[in-house]
Design a protein around this motif. Structure first.
Motif, PDB file in Angstrom:
ATOM      1  N   ILE A   4       0.844  -1.204   0.000  1.00 27.72           N
ATOM      2  CA  ILE A   4       0.000   0.000   0.000  1.00 27.72           C
ATOM      3  C   ILE A   4       0.877   1.252   0.000  1.00 27.72           C
ATOM      4  N   THR A   5       1.923   1.253   0.823  1.00 29.98           N
ATOM      5  CA  THR A   5       2.841   2.389   0.857  1.00 29.98           C
ATOM      6  C   THR A   5       3.490   2.582  -0.502  1.00 29.98           C
ATOM      7  N   ASN A   6       3.933   1.487  -1.109  1.00 34.22           N
ATOM      8  CA  ASN A   6       4.550   1.569  -2.438  1.00 34.22           C
ATOM      9  C   ASN A   6       3.565   2.124  -3.465  1.00 34.22           C
ATOM     10  N   LEU A   7       2.319   1.653  -3.399  1.00 29.68           N
ATOM     11  CA  LEU A   7       1.323   2.116  -4.357  1.00 29.68           C
ATOM     12  C   LEU A   7       1.000   3.599  -4.151  1.00 29.68           C
ATOM     13  N   LEU A   8       0.876   4.020  -2.908  1.00 29.30           N
ATOM     14  CA  LEU A   8       0.592   5.437  -2.645  1.00 29.30           C
ATOM     15  C   LEU A   8       1.765   6.325  -3.068  1.00 29.30           C
ATOM     16  N   ALA A   9       2.988   5.859  -2.828  1.00 26.19           N
ATOM     17  CA  ALA A   9       4.156   6.611  -3.282  1.00 26.19           C
ATOM     18  C   ALA A   9       4.183   6.662  -4.807  1.00 26.19           C
ATOM     19  N   LEU A  11       1.599   6.545  -6.714  1.00 25.17           N
ATOM     20  CA  LEU A  11       0.549   7.482  -7.093  1.00 25.17           C
ATOM     21  C   LEU A  11       1.062   8.923  -7.009  1.00 25.17           C
ATOM     22  N   GLY A  12       1.824   9.215  -5.963  1.00 29.44           N
ATOM     23  CA  GLY A  12       2.424  10.549  -5.847  1.00 29.44           C
ATOM     24  C   GLY A  12       3.340  10.853  -7.024  1.00 29.44           C
ATOM     25  N   ALA A  72       1.154   4.876 -11.657  1.00 28.24           N
ATOM     26  CA  ALA A  72       1.199   4.610 -10.213  1.00 28.24           C
ATOM     27  C   ALA A  72       1.602   3.162  -9.956  1.00 28.24           C
ATOM     28  N   SER A  76       5.149   2.091  -8.358  1.00 26.58           N
ATOM     29  CA  SER A  76       5.066   1.407  -7.062  1.00 26.58           C
ATOM     30  C   SER A  76       6.140   0.325  -6.931  1.00 26.58           C
ATOM     31  N   THR A 136       8.489   9.559  -6.405  1.00 22.89           N
ATOM     32  CA  THR A 136       8.111   8.299  -5.750  1.00 22.89           C
ATOM     33  C   THR A 136       9.164   7.902  -4.716  1.00 22.89           C
ATOM     34  N   ILE A 139       9.067  10.133  -1.636  1.00 23.16           N
ATOM     35  CA  ILE A 139       7.966   9.792  -0.732  1.00 23.16           C
ATOM     36  C   ILE A 139       8.313   8.541   0.070  1.00 23.16           C
TER      37      ILE A 139
END
Length: 148
Positions: A4-9, A11-12, A72, A76, A136, A139
């Motif tokens: 999840i952290t990788n995916l959110l980063a 996405l950033g 994203a 990720s 990425t 983040i």
């Protein structure tokens, strides 16, 4: 890092890539038009399945959403692997994505001109993808430091 952290980063990074592109796409004739390449790819995909996106705004929005989602997911993957190689992975992923954006359209039956018309547009295309990858990594690094 968690998935999840990788995916959110990622996405950033994908949002950063799109903000850069959208901000600069009409600044000069040499700035890459990644959006036009994406629109052509999406339209050809929809046509392959017997459809067509007739409204330009719908095509633009669908392409932008697809770009953000796919980038994203791609970005990720930068979080996978040894933390000491995070920045090298980010640069490598960014360069690979940018070079792919320049070299793959023609073999895929797409017009490479929007991203590869000049050496400047090619360099900017690669630069955009590297910038998104570095965001990425930044983040991910900030999250890791916060956990320390």
């Amino acid at each position: 890092m968690s998935k999840i952290t990788n995916l959110l980063a990622g996405l950033g990074g994908a949002i950063a890539l799109n903000v850069i592109h959208e901000s600069l796409k009409k600044k000069s004739k040499e700035t890459p038009r990644v959006d036009l390449l994406g629109e052509e790819a999406l339209q050809k995909t929809v046509e392959y399945f017997g459809g067509e996106i007739e409204d330009e705004k719908t095509l633009y929005k669908a392409t932008l959403a697809g770009d953000i989602l796919s980038n994203a997911m791609y970005y990720s993957m930068i979080g996978n692997g040894a933390p000491q190689h995070l920045w090298l992975r980010a640069i490598s992923y960014g360069v690979a994505a940018g070079v792919g954006a320049i070299t793959l359209p023609e073999p895929l039956g797409l017009d490479p001109e929007p991203v590869a018309k000049t050496k400047t547009s090619q360099a900017l295309t690669v630069g955009y993808y590297v910038a998104g990858a570095l965001v990425t990594a930044g983040i991910l690094r900030a999250v890791a430091r916060k956990k320390e």
